[in-house]
Motif scaffolding. Sequence first.
Motif, PDB file in Angstrom:
ATOM      1  N   GLN A  65       0.850  -1.193   0.000  1.00 40.25           N
ATOM      2  CA  GLN A  65       0.000   0.000   0.000  1.00 40.25           C
ATOM      3  C   GLN A  65       0.881   1.236   0.000  1.00 40.25           C
ATOM      4  O   GLN A  65       1.562   1.533   0.972  1.00 40.25           O
ATOM      5  CB  GLN A  65      -0.919   0.033   1.213  1.00 40.25           C
ATOM      6  CG  GLN A  65      -1.761   1.285   1.345  1.00 40.25           C
ATOM      7  CD  GLN A  65      -2.619   1.542   0.123  1.00 40.25           C
ATOM      8  OE1 GLN A  65      -3.531   0.780  -0.168  1.00 40.25           O
ATOM      9  NE2 GLN A  65      -2.316   2.594  -0.627  1.00 40.25           N
TER      10      GLN A  65
ATOM     11  N   SER B 278      -5.448  -1.289   7.144  1.00 45.05           N
ATOM     12  CA  SER B 278      -6.473  -1.942   6.340  1.00 45.05           C
ATOM     13  C   SER B 278      -7.740  -2.018   7.190  1.00 45.05           C
ATOM     14  O   SER B 278      -7.765  -1.582   8.331  1.00 45.05           O
ATOM     15  CB  SER B 278      -6.024  -3.347   5.946  1.00 45.05           C
ATOM     16  OG  SER B 278      -6.156  -4.248   7.043  1.00 45.05           O
TER      17      SER B 278
ATOM     18  N   THR C   7      -8.231  -6.536   1.975  1.00 43.58           N
ATOM     19  CA  THR C   7      -8.132  -7.315   3.199  1.00 43.58           C
ATOM     20  C   THR C   7      -8.120  -8.816   2.957  1.00 43.58           C
ATOM     21  O   THR C   7      -9.128  -9.497   3.145  1.00 43.58           O
ATOM     22  CB  THR C   7      -9.271  -6.905   4.157  1.00 43.58           C
ATOM     23  OG1 THR C   7      -9.233  -7.711   5.323  1.00 43.58           O
ATOM     24  CG2 THR C   7     -10.642  -6.994   3.493  1.00 43.58           C
TER      25      THR C   7
END
Length: 605
Positions: free
Chosen positions: A79, A284, A478
Amino acid sequence: MFTTRPEILGTFGVVTSTHYLATAAGMAMLERGGNAFDACVATAFVLQVVEPHLVGPAGEVPGVFYSAKTGKIQVLCGQGVAPAAATIAHFRALGLDLIPGNGLLPAVVPGAFDAWMLMLRDHGTMRLRDVLEPAIFHAESGHALMPRISNTIAGLKDFFETHWPSTAEIYLPGGQVPAARKLFRNPRLAQTWRRVLAQAEAVGGDRDRQIQAARDAFYRGFVADAIDRYSRQAEVMDASGRPHRGILTGDDLARWSASYEDPVTLDYGGGEHRYTVAKAGAWSQGPVFLQTLALLKHADLAAEGPNSAAFVHRLTEAMKLAFADREAYYGDPDFVDVPLAQLLSEAYNGPRRALIGERASLDLSPGTVPGYEAQRARVMDTLNRLSRVTEIGAAGNEPTLAEMRAAGTVKRGDTTHVDVIDRWGNMVSCTPSGGWFQSSPVIPELGFGLTTRAQMFWLEEGLPGTLAPGKRPRTTLTPTLALRDGRPYMVFGTPGGDQQEQWQLLLFLRHVHHGLNLQEAIDMPMSHTLHFPSSFYPRDRKPGHLALEESFGREVIDGLRARGHAIEEVPAWSVGRLTAASLDEDGIMHAAATPRLMQAYAAGR
């Protein structure tokens, strides 16, 4: 029980993903002697080609995996972070209260490519050429375009031609919408990957040096240069209704790299077995899954049918509480102190559990963690001011374009997923997303656009999700890994934004408590709620909402309506894109994929 297809059983290896061509590429890596990590990387690159409306090369990915070599479960963080120039002051100066959901302004550092290279280098066995060749083939030689992609392009034809001509050049060849199930190519993307590969192989035959050279080409070389140039020079229309330049720079890319971290875990009892579920941290939404399990700890779910109104009601109400806590407390742990230990504790969830009644809650009710009272108050004030309450059936919830919204149509971005288990016992679950062609214009030299994940930040001070340079947005992505009786057992996940945890919980609980195999659990009717604020621009929420596939049947749907849920009936086979794989103690592997949208597939032998 009836299923649409068999649960795959094997002993050599299994791959499951949201597109059959990607699954085939991953399985080919296993057949050639590669491991689960090689297969996952190859699968992911093909997904970028065959599902470009769901994922692109400049997107992001979290992963959770078990390495048989190290004996460890780890999280892969792909990310990317907000650019150095991404300040609240910058966006306020543009007259914005929310970060737009598309265009160039919401771009963060593309995280996926470095994450894939890190996984390949540290845990894979194959060369870069091996894992890139299937994606290059489908981009260069073409693939049959899925109807959903053709329909998405058709809905955006005027917008692309008027505002994003670089996207029109690739996705409207000859000025026409490409036909479904006909050959479609992206030769410019193939050229980009060939150039990366050429620079990688120019350093010699050493595998690790080649992978590092590829990382340099993307983050410090010609890819970063092209991103920097386009972001500085192009001024493109976005959901604010005005054109803007980007703020992502080559220096932002050069300063960032993917990383590993320990998972967040929770122990959960399920009949004769004990499970430990591993998720990514509070950058997340993964801990929502864990907290929902904690809230359901003392419920007799086995006594409630997997399709019953009682089961769906209890799960929905527990998720409303966990998602409310997501809003109040989750954010990048490198920047904010997230009280995860408290949020997952029995001392906290005992009183929270008592809030689950026989009627559907219409309230957004985060719990109160001592020491965080002021933060909770700021979050609730922001949500009350800026999240938009909409009615069932109204447009919203996923990234949209202003012109499409005005026209009353919605073209949603989404996500992909990959699960792999190999004959050595390695397990990988990854959820690649971002860089959809409908969210950010194609960079002409590269053949792909940027991610728009910064739309998940708030432009308000003092929140866990407040925008800050170098900060990770709180992503919805996720993937999940579960141990059974202390052994790595199962990997699973789905696309779906805020719905990802919800559909995964249905799969997991039906498998654990009702004894359904993976395909049976995936094929059962699905549900989700939009009760809480969406993570996506313009942050809609629908209090009391509950979407139910009509295949639940009239008795269940009416029963849930009688409990006070604001029911949205949706067509059967229209909700969720789950995939899953598991490994029994005797070595039998299982794999399954949803029949919904008719493109996800599992393979194995």
